[in-house]
Write a protein that holds these residues in place. Sequence first.
Motif, PDB file in Angstrom:
ATOM      1  N   LEU A 113       0.838  -1.198   0.000  1.00 47.51           N
ATOM      2  CA  LEU A 113       0.000   0.000   0.000  1.00 47.51           C
ATOM      3  C   LEU A 113       0.874   1.249   0.000  1.00 47.51           C
ATOM      4  CD1 LEU A 113      -2.603  -1.135   2.679  1.00 47.51           C
ATOM      5  CD2 LEU A 113      -2.798  -1.287   0.190  1.00 47.51           C
ATOM      6  N   ARG A 114       0.332   2.326  -0.539  1.00 51.92           N
ATOM      7  CA  ARG A 114       1.081   3.583  -0.615  1.00 51.92           C
ATOM      8  C   ARG A 114       1.458   4.079   0.770  1.00 51.92           C
ATOM      9  NH1 ARG A 114      -3.091   6.257  -4.546  1.00 51.92           N
ATOM     10  NH2 ARG A 114      -3.831   7.000  -2.539  1.00 51.92           N
ATOM     11  N   TYR A 115       2.578   4.786   0.851  1.00 52.95           N
ATOM     12  CA  TYR A 115       3.019   5.352   2.128  1.00 52.95           C
ATOM     13  C   TYR A 115       2.080   6.454   2.622  1.00 52.95           C
ATOM     14  CZ  TYR A 115       7.299   2.999   3.446  1.00 52.95           C
ATOM     15  OH  TYR A 115       8.199   2.076   3.910  1.00 52.95           O
ATOM     16  N   GLU A 116       1.226   6.957   1.755  1.00 53.03           N
ATOM     17  CA  GLU A 116       0.249   7.971   2.174  1.00 53.03           C
ATOM     18  C   GLU A 116      -0.914   7.346   2.962  1.00 53.03           C
ATOM     19  OE1 GLU A 116       2.684   9.276  -1.043  1.00 53.03           O
ATOM     20  OE2 GLU A 116       1.218   7.658  -1.126  1.00 53.03           O
ATOM     21  N   ARG A 147      -1.922  -9.431   8.177  1.00 53.45           N
ATOM     22  CA  ARG A 147      -1.084  -8.636   9.072  1.00 53.45           C
ATOM     23  C   ARG A 147      -0.310  -7.564   8.299  1.00 53.45           C
ATOM     24  NH1 ARG A 147      -3.281  -9.629  13.662  1.00 53.45           N
ATOM     25  NH2 ARG A 147      -2.929 -11.657  14.577  1.00 53.45           N
ATOM     26  N   PHE A 148      -0.174  -6.414   8.962  1.00 52.10           N
ATOM     27  CA  PHE A 148       0.740  -5.381   8.484  1.00 52.10           C
ATOM     28  C   PHE A 148       2.129  -5.850   8.911  1.00 52.10           C
ATOM     29  CE2 PHE A 148       2.503  -0.949   9.617  1.00 52.10           C
ATOM     30  CZ  PHE A 148       3.130  -0.833   8.397  1.00 52.10           C
ATOM     31  N   VAL A 149       2.984  -6.204   7.940  1.00 53.03           N
ATOM     32  CA  VAL A 149       4.236  -6.891   8.264  1.00 53.03           C
ATOM     33  C   VAL A 149       5.486  -6.024   8.133  1.00 53.03           C
ATOM     34  CG1 VAL A 149       3.384  -9.210   7.818  1.00 53.03           C
ATOM     35  CG2 VAL A 149       4.363  -7.879   5.935  1.00 53.03           C
ATOM     36  N   GLY A 150       5.369  -4.816   7.612  1.00 54.02           N
ATOM     37  CA  GLY A 150       6.583  -4.015   7.575  1.00 54.02           C
ATOM     38  C   GLY A 150       6.560  -2.893   6.567  1.00 54.02           C
ATOM     39  N   PHE A 151       7.670  -2.158   6.604  1.00 52.76           N
ATOM     40  CA  PHE A 151       7.856  -1.014   5.729  1.00 52.76           C
ATOM     41  C   PHE A 151       8.799  -1.418   4.604  1.00 52.76           C
ATOM     42  CE2 PHE A 151       7.022   0.478  10.004  1.00 52.76           C
ATOM     43  CZ  PHE A 151       5.987   1.380   9.799  1.00 52.76           C
ATOM     44  N   GLY A 152       8.285  -1.485   3.389  1.00 57.04           N
ATOM     45  CA  GLY A 152       9.117  -1.813   2.242  1.00 57.04           C
ATOM     46  C   GLY A 152       9.791  -0.570   1.695  1.00 57.04           C
ATOM     47  N   ASP A 153      10.574  -0.740   0.639  1.00 57.72           N
ATOM     48  CA  ASP A 153      11.270   0.401   0.036  1.00 57.72           C
ATOM     49  C   ASP A 153      10.293   1.455  -0.472  1.00 57.72           C
ATOM     50  OD1 ASP A 153      13.703  -0.707   0.581  1.00 57.72           O
ATOM     51  OD2 ASP A 153      13.894  -1.674  -1.383  1.00 57.72           O
ATOM     52  N   SER A 154       9.163   0.983  -1.021  1.00 59.24           N
ATOM     53  CA  SER A 154       8.206   1.945  -1.575  1.00 59.24           C
ATOM     54  C   SER A 154       6.768   1.623  -1.174  1.00 59.24           C
ATOM     55  CB  SER A 154       8.324   1.959  -3.099  1.00 59.24           C
ATOM     56  OG  SER A 154       8.059   0.667  -3.612  1.00 59.24           O
ATOM     57  N   VAL A 187      -9.288  -2.136  -1.078  1.00 58.12           N
ATOM     58  CA  VAL A 187      -8.268  -1.085  -1.001  1.00 58.12           C
ATOM     59  C   VAL A 187      -8.800   0.212  -1.611  1.00 58.12           C
ATOM     60  CG1 VAL A 187      -5.986  -0.384  -1.829  1.00 58.12           C
ATOM     61  CG2 VAL A 187      -6.327  -2.670  -0.875  1.00 58.12           C
ATOM     62  N   GLU A 188      -9.479   0.101  -2.769  1.00 56.70           N
ATOM     63  CA  GLU A 188     -10.022   1.311  -3.399  1.00 56.70           C
ATOM     64  C   GLU A 188     -11.114   1.934  -2.517  1.00 56.70           C
ATOM     65  OE1 GLU A 188     -11.281   0.306  -7.324  1.00 56.70           O
ATOM     66  OE2 GLU A 188      -9.222   0.195  -8.095  1.00 56.70           O
ATOM     67  N   ALA A 189     -11.944   1.090  -1.893  1.00 60.77           N
ATOM     68  CA  ALA A 189     -13.038   1.621  -1.054  1.00 60.77           C
ATOM     69  C   ALA A 189     -12.520   2.290   0.210  1.00 60.77           C
ATOM     70  CB  ALA A 189     -14.001   0.492  -0.681  1.00 60.77           C
ATOM     71  N   SER A 190     -11.313   1.927   0.624  1.00 61.91           N
ATOM     72  CA  SER A 190     -10.757   2.508   1.863  1.00 61.91           C
ATOM     73  C   SER A 190     -10.164   3.892   1.641  1.00 61.91           C
ATOM     74  CB  SER A 190      -9.686   1.582   2.434  1.00 61.91           C
ATOM     75  OG  SER A 190      -8.530   1.625   1.601  1.00 61.91           O
ATOM     76  N   GLY A 191     -10.041   4.342   0.402  1.00 63.68           N
ATOM     77  CA  GLY A 191      -9.535   5.684   0.123  1.00 63.68           C
ATOM     78  C   GLY A 191      -8.031   5.749  -0.105  1.00 63.68           C
ATOM     79  N   THR A 192      -7.356   4.606  -0.176  1.00 63.30           N
ATOM     80  CA  THR A 192      -5.923   4.605  -0.479  1.00 63.30           C
ATOM     81  C   THR A 192      -5.704   3.803  -1.745  1.00 63.30           C
ATOM     82  OG1 THR A 192      -3.721   4.192   0.428  1.00 63.30           O
ATOM     83  CG2 THR A 192      -5.448   2.617   1.018  1.00 63.30           C
ATOM     84  N   GLY A 193      -4.465   3.395  -1.989  1.00 61.70           N
ATOM     85  CA  GLY A 193      -4.175   2.641  -3.211  1.00 61.70           C
ATOM     86  C   GLY A 193      -2.912   1.818  -3.067  1.00 61.70           C
ATOM     87  N   PHE A 194      -2.610   1.115  -4.122  1.00 57.71           N
ATOM     88  CA  PHE A 194      -1.413   0.274  -4.135  1.00 57.71           C
ATOM     89  C   PHE A 194      -0.193   1.108  -4.487  1.00 57.71           C
ATOM     90  CE2 PHE A 194      -4.906  -2.637  -5.083  1.00 57.71           C
ATOM     91  CZ  PHE A 194      -4.705  -3.593  -4.101  1.00 57.71           C
ATOM     92  N   ALA A 195       0.938   0.720  -3.936  1.00 59.21           N
ATOM     93  CA  ALA A 195       2.190   1.433  -4.190  1.00 59.21           C
ATOM     94  C   ALA A 195       2.709   1.071  -5.580  1.00 59.21           C
ATOM     95  CB  ALA A 195       3.222   1.061  -3.143  1.00 59.21           C
ATOM     96  N   PHE A 196       3.450   1.994  -6.162  1.00 58.68           N
ATOM     97  CA  PHE A 196       4.056   1.736  -7.460  1.00 58.68           C
ATOM     98  C   PHE A 196       5.432   1.113  -7.240  1.00 58.68           C
ATOM     99  CE2 PHE A 196       1.042   5.096  -8.404  1.00 58.68           C
ATOM    100  CZ  PHE A 196       0.430   4.571  -9.523  1.00 58.68           C
TER     101      PHE A 196
END
Length: 196
Positions: A113-116, A147-154, A187-196
């Motif tokens: 998911l996007r960092y935003e 589970r939220f498992v971590g912070f990736g590069d992007s 994901v779209e209904a939650s107001g965020t999006g997938f990371a590029f």
Amino acid sequence: AVLFWGGNRLGLPLYGLIAGVSVGGLAVALAGQGTLENFIGSINIFADRVVRIGDVCRYGSETGTVEAIGLRSTRLRSPDRTLTTVPNADFAKMHITNFSRRDRMLLKSIIGLRYETTPDQMRHILTRLREMLVAHPQILEDPMRVRFVGFGDSALNVEIFAYVSTPAFNAFLGIQEDILLRVIDLVEASGTGFAF
């Protein structure tokens, strides 16, 4: 023994006959070594019941469907429809993974998911994904996790881990596709999006 006794009575050299028969027996034993190994390999395959006709398995680095198990060799058809014959002596020594004996299949995916994405959005997504998996008729509840498992590069990485209650690969692909499409909707209904 009768032949040796008879040959000795006729004056033939007994030690020469024994040596000749011994060398001949050794030659036959060496010539039949591969056949004997394959026969013992086939006995091992039948006794252990590692695979049966119709099973899909990975043998060594290859994958195929077992078409025949003979006394000398096993025939397997690969996904590209090539027929491979493997001597049973070699087949019995291979590491064999039998996919047809599965009772369920693992669905494991990491979505980024996007960092935003805000913490509240993340909590909402995690809750909705868990609810979706619990409500799905083909997903086994134990073990199942999101589970939220971590912070990736992007991306903020979320792991989906669940077992699908089917051993059939094509059925699994259909269920996996359905779940991944539902993930996109959530994901779209939650107001965020997938990371590029």
